[in-house]
Design a protein around this motif. Structure first.
Motif, PDB file in Angstrom:
ATOM      1  N   LEU A   1       0.831  -1.203   0.000  1.00  0.00           N
ATOM      2  CA  LEU A   1       0.000   0.000   0.000  1.00  0.00           C
ATOM      3  C   LEU A   1       0.864   1.250   0.000  1.00  0.00           C
ATOM      4  CD1 LEU A   1      -2.961   0.927   0.088  1.00  0.00           C
ATOM      5  CD2 LEU A   1      -2.797   0.951   2.580  1.00  0.00           C
ATOM      6  N   ASP A   2       1.924   1.234   0.785  1.00  0.00           N
ATOM      7  CA  ASP A   2       2.824   2.388   0.836  1.00  0.00           C
ATOM      8  C   ASP A   2       3.470   2.643  -0.513  1.00  0.00           C
ATOM      9  OD1 ASP A   2       2.263   2.836   3.496  1.00  0.00           O
ATOM     10  OD2 ASP A   2       4.021   1.757   4.241  1.00  0.00           O
ATOM     11  N   GLU A   3       3.874   1.568  -1.187  1.00  0.00           N
ATOM     12  CA  GLU A   3       4.555   1.718  -2.476  1.00  0.00           C
ATOM     13  C   GLU A   3       3.637   2.328  -3.523  1.00  0.00           C
ATOM     14  OE1 GLU A   3       7.626  -2.098  -2.184  1.00  0.00           O
ATOM     15  OE2 GLU A   3       5.703  -2.287  -3.212  1.00  0.00           O
ATOM     16  N   VAL A   4       2.430   1.812  -3.646  1.00  0.00           N
ATOM     17  CA  VAL A   4       1.555   2.276  -4.724  1.00  0.00           C
ATOM     18  C   VAL A   4       0.989   3.664  -4.443  1.00  0.00           C
ATOM     19  CG1 VAL A   4       0.960  -0.081  -5.371  1.00  0.00           C
ATOM     20  CG2 VAL A   4      -0.528   1.172  -3.823  1.00  0.00           C
ATOM     21  N   ARG A   5       0.906   4.051  -3.167  1.00  0.00           N
ATOM     22  CA  ARG A   5       0.391   5.381  -2.838  1.00  0.00           C
ATOM     23  C   ARG A   5       1.466   6.461  -2.905  1.00  0.00           C
ATOM     24  NH1 ARG A   5      -1.999   5.425   2.778  1.00  0.00           N
ATOM     25  NH2 ARG A   5      -2.727   7.467   2.130  1.00  0.00           N
ATOM     26  N   ARG A   6       2.712   6.044  -2.871  1.00  0.00           N
ATOM     27  CA  ARG A   6       3.820   6.986  -2.814  1.00  0.00           C
ATOM     28  C   ARG A   6       3.955   7.759  -4.111  1.00  0.00           C
ATOM     29  NH1 ARG A   6       7.295  10.321  -2.447  1.00  0.00           N
ATOM     30  NH2 ARG A   6       9.453  10.048  -1.799  1.00  0.00           N
ATOM     31  N   VAL A   7       4.110   9.077  -4.010  1.00  0.00           N
ATOM     32  CA  VAL A   7       4.447   9.921  -5.154  1.00  0.00           C
ATOM     33  C   VAL A   7       5.957  10.108  -5.108  1.00  0.00           C
ATOM     34  CG1 VAL A   7       4.087  12.131  -6.307  1.00  0.00           C
ATOM     35  CG2 VAL A   7       2.221  11.088  -5.016  1.00  0.00           C
ATOM     36  N   SER A   8       6.679   9.530  -6.045  1.00  0.00           N
ATOM     37  CA  SER A   8       8.130   9.384  -5.923  1.00  0.00           C
ATOM     38  C   SER A   8       8.899  10.699  -5.891  1.00  0.00           C
ATOM     39  CB  SER A   8       8.664   8.515  -7.070  1.00  0.00           C
ATOM     40  OG  SER A   8       8.371   9.104  -8.320  1.00  0.00           O
ATOM     41  N   THR A   9       8.348  11.751  -6.464  1.00  0.00           N
ATOM     42  CA  THR A   9       9.112  13.002  -6.518  1.00  0.00           C
ATOM     43  C   THR A   9       8.341  14.166  -5.911  1.00  0.00           C
ATOM     44  OG1 THR A   9       8.264  13.424  -8.751  1.00  0.00           O
ATOM     45  CG2 THR A   9      10.393  12.296  -8.568  1.00  0.00           C
ATOM     46  N   ALA A  10       7.574  13.887  -4.859  1.00  0.00           N
ATOM     47  CA  ALA A  10       6.836  14.967  -4.189  1.00  0.00           C
ATOM     48  C   ALA A  10       6.887  14.754  -2.686  1.00  0.00           C
ATOM     49  CB  ALA A  10       5.392  15.026  -4.682  1.00  0.00           C
ATOM     50  N   TRP A  11       6.936  15.881  -1.938  1.00  0.00           N
ATOM     51  CA  TRP A  11       7.115  15.829  -0.495  1.00  0.00           C
ATOM     52  C   TRP A  11       6.219  16.855   0.177  1.00  0.00           C
ATOM     53  CZ3 TRP A  11      10.928  12.185   0.649  1.00  0.00           C
ATOM     54  CH2 TRP A  11      11.729  11.806  -0.445  1.00  0.00           C
TER      55      TRP A  11
END
Length: 302
Positions: free
Chosen positions: A226-236
């Motif tokens: 769930l964490d992987e698919v929800r993660r936006v890789s280049t946004a914080w």
């Protein structure tokens, strides 16, 4: 020397699974197109996707109701159609058809017989209490949709199955009831059961599942934790203490509590604003809810 027996770590595994429904007059329908998926034992997996994506066909293959056209599939280390395997599966279908003339206990008793179980009356009463249904002589035909759904869930959980396949488990259940269903599913997982959940209520999927997969046009287009698919890789998402110079923050790329960029760019920007006196309070990767995950996986068309 006896053969070495290795533990089966996957509750279900599919490799290049295909299914084509042949039409008598042509116009064949391809429901699954090379689907490959492994769900570890003890996981809670959410299968999401639009109507017609192939989710129901995949579930029918796992249950041995439909034979695949190609590929391989195993469930609990065996063949889907094996009687011993099917006895270890609890299933709640999306379209639940219950015998109107039976009482709750009579229905559970009939399900137990099919599963080769012999529960006592006390065990059946506890099964009904667990889903907040009365153990009385009322006929199922007088039940509300929510009560029918609860009874179906009680039937699925009979015998503490190793795998629970649940198709829209909270359909027709009010918000308070959904909380109770969620609690029951988490209890089932805590005892070691594997959950495969198919639901259009994505918020419920987020609360129960630790892994999800997006099925689209018969293909698994996205799968992971769930964490992987929800993660936006280049946004914080970032927060600074009061007093930070707004101009300095914006100049470094921190706009309305958000920064876009990879880890190196983020650290460089943090160095700049900290040099200006800004103090970092919190920093976290930006995440999407499952609605956005599904929309993005489908190119924004969901």
């Amino acid at each position: 020397m006896p053969p070495i027996v290795r533990p089966v770590t996957a509750a279900l595994a599919a490799t290049e699974l295909t299914k084509t429904y042949r039409a008598f007059l042509g116009g064949d329908h391809v429901a699954l197109r090379g689907l490959s998926l492994t769900v570890p034992r003890g996981a809670a997996f959410g299968l999401i996707g639009p109507n017609g994506a192939g989710k129901t066909t995949f579930i029918k293959v796992l249950l041995g109701v439909v034979r695949p056209s190609g590929g391989e599939v195993s469930v609990l280390g065996g063949e889907p159609g094996d009687v011993g395997v099917r006895a270890r599966i609890g299933y709640l279908p999306e379209r639940l058809h219950l015998p109107a003339a039976l009482s709750s206990r009579q229905f559970l008793r009939s399900v137990a017989t099919l599963k080769a179980l012999a529960p006592s009356d006390a065990e059946l009463r506890r099964a009904l209490e667990r889903v907040d249904l009365p153990d009385d002589r009322r006929r199922i035909g007088a039940f509300s949709k929510g009560m029918r759904q609860r009874l179906g869930l009680a039937a699925a959980m009979l015998g503490s199955p190793d795998l629970l396949i649940l198709d829209e488990p909270t359909d027709g259940i009010d918000p308070v009831g959904r909380v109770e269903v969620r609690r029951l599913l988490l209890e089932e997982r805590a005892r070691g059961a594997t959950l495969l959940l198919n639901s259009h209520l994505l918020s419920e999927t987020e609360r129960v599942c630790d892994r999800v997969g997006v099925l689209q046009a018969g293909k698994l287009t996205l799968e992971g934790s769930l964490d992987e698919v929800r993660r936006v890789s280049t946004a914080w998402r970032v927060q600074f203490a009061e007093g930070a110079a707004e101009g300095a923050l914006r100049g470094a790329g921190f706009i309305e509590g958000r920064f876009s960029g990879d880890v190196e760019a983020l650290n460089a920007a943090l160095d700049v604003v900290r040099a200006s006196g800004a103090r970092l309070v919190s920093l976290a990767p930006e995440v999407r809810d499952l609605e956005q995950v599904l929309s993005d996986a489908m190119g924004g068309d969901s």
